[in-house]
Design a protein around this motif. Structure first.
Motif, PDB file in Angstrom:
ATOM      1  N   VAL A  17      -5.358  -7.885   7.220  1.00  0.00           N
ATOM      2  CA  VAL A  17      -5.754  -7.791   5.807  1.00  0.00           C
ATOM      3  C   VAL A  17      -6.392  -9.119   5.437  1.00  0.00           C
ATOM      4  O   VAL A  17      -5.888 -10.187   5.811  1.00  0.00           O
ATOM      5  CB  VAL A  17      -4.529  -7.516   4.897  1.00  0.00           C
ATOM      6  CG1 VAL A  17      -4.936  -7.508   3.426  1.00  0.00           C
ATOM      7  CG2 VAL A  17      -3.888  -6.169   5.251  1.00  0.00           C
TER       8      VAL A  17
ATOM      9  N   SER B  30       1.201  -2.509   2.437  1.00  0.00           N
ATOM     10  CA  SER B  30       0.015  -1.722   2.061  1.00  0.00           C
ATOM     11  C   SER B  30       0.372  -0.246   2.012  1.00  0.00           C
ATOM     12  O   SER B  30       1.221   0.238   2.768  1.00  0.00           O
ATOM     13  CB  SER B  30      -1.129  -1.941   3.054  1.00  0.00           C
ATOM     14  OG  SER B  30      -0.821  -1.413   4.335  1.00  0.00           O
TER      15      SER B  30
ATOM     16  N   SER C   8      -9.374  -4.397   5.084  1.00  0.00           N
ATOM     17  CA  SER C   8      -8.242  -4.182   5.994  1.00  0.00           C
ATOM     18  C   SER C   8      -8.699  -3.430   7.229  1.00  0.00           C
ATOM     19  O   SER C   8      -9.602  -2.602   7.174  1.00  0.00           O
ATOM     20  CB  SER C   8      -7.119  -3.405   5.299  1.00  0.00           C
ATOM     21  OG  SER C   8      -7.526  -2.081   4.999  1.00  0.00           O
TER      22      SER C   8
ATOM     23  N   VAL D 263      -2.633  -2.968  -1.784  1.00  0.00           N
ATOM     24  CA  VAL D 263      -2.197  -4.062  -0.909  1.00  0.00           C
ATOM     25  C   VAL D 263      -1.444  -5.058  -1.779  1.00  0.00           C
ATOM     26  O   VAL D 263      -1.886  -5.372  -2.891  1.00  0.00           O
ATOM     27  CB  VAL D 263      -3.399  -4.752  -0.226  1.00  0.00           C
ATOM     28  CG1 VAL D 263      -2.936  -5.942   0.606  1.00  0.00           C
ATOM     29  CG2 VAL D 263      -4.149  -3.760   0.665  1.00  0.00           C
TER      30      VAL D 263
ATOM     31  N   GLN E 142      -6.526   2.261  -1.677  1.00  0.00           N
ATOM     32  CA  GLN E 142      -5.527   1.445  -0.979  1.00  0.00           C
ATOM     33  C   GLN E 142      -4.871   0.493  -1.980  1.00  0.00           C
ATOM     34  O   GLN E 142      -5.516  -0.010  -2.906  1.00  0.00           O
ATOM     35  CB  GLN E 142      -6.186   0.659   0.153  1.00  0.00           C
ATOM     36  CG  GLN E 142      -5.197  -0.020   1.096  1.00  0.00           C
ATOM     37  CD  GLN E 142      -5.858  -0.630   2.309  1.00  0.00           C
ATOM     38  OE1 GLN E 142      -6.805  -1.416   2.175  1.00  0.00           O
ATOM     39  NE2 GLN E 142      -5.374  -0.276   3.508  1.00  0.00           N
TER      40      GLN E 142
END
Lengths: 99, 99
Positions: free
Chosen positions: B58, A6, B6, A58, A56
């Motif tokens: 996550v 991440s 997350s 991921v 973010q």
């Protein structure tokens, strides 16, 4: 072992939604890098525990070696060079965990 | 739209690996909460851009409404109450993004 990778970003106040849309589009190339199983990017929904983080990325990689190959990969380098200016690099958090 | 949720944690210096193993085991119950598609937790691999964060959870949820139902769910509440003491809560980052 597979790895969750991440990158958590804080956009600069000057960054526009058009620039973020371009970042988002550019993340699609990252998903083509060998060893990347899937990759998602988005704007974080408002929440008081976000601590100023706004976006973010991921991803899942086949292994930590795949992550190590991803970082210097030309496509990743081009992504960073082309998009880093939209975020406060001093705040960026990069994490990997095996599961 | 599906959501990536997350939670990024910084373990306290006093937290033991046995306690972390118990946290890890406890995350499996979280994955059973309705609307949770998958959920993974792990210890972050050493990296100078981790900014002191040591563990991350996550997950994917079917929608942001599923995340909103997850937060007050008894199983989630029990997880938080049973495990929060192992982490520096002031550092915890919670993020959700739709993709």
């Amino acid at each position: 072992m597979p790895v969750i990778h991440s990158a958590t970003f804080s956009a600069l106040p000057t960054t526009t939604s058009e620039q973020i849309a371009a970042v988002h589009a550019a993340t699609q190339a990252l998903a083509t890098i060998p060893g990347c199983v899937w990759l998602k990017f988005g704007a974080t929904l408002p929440n008081e525990r976000a601590k100023g983080y706004t976006h973010q990325l991921v991803a899942e990689f086949e292994s930590i070696d795949a992550v190590k190959a991803y970082v210097p990969h030309p496509t990743h380098k081009a992504f960073v060079e082309g998009n880093i200016q939209y975020f406060d690099s001093s705040k960026t958090i990069i994490l990997d965990f095996e599961y």
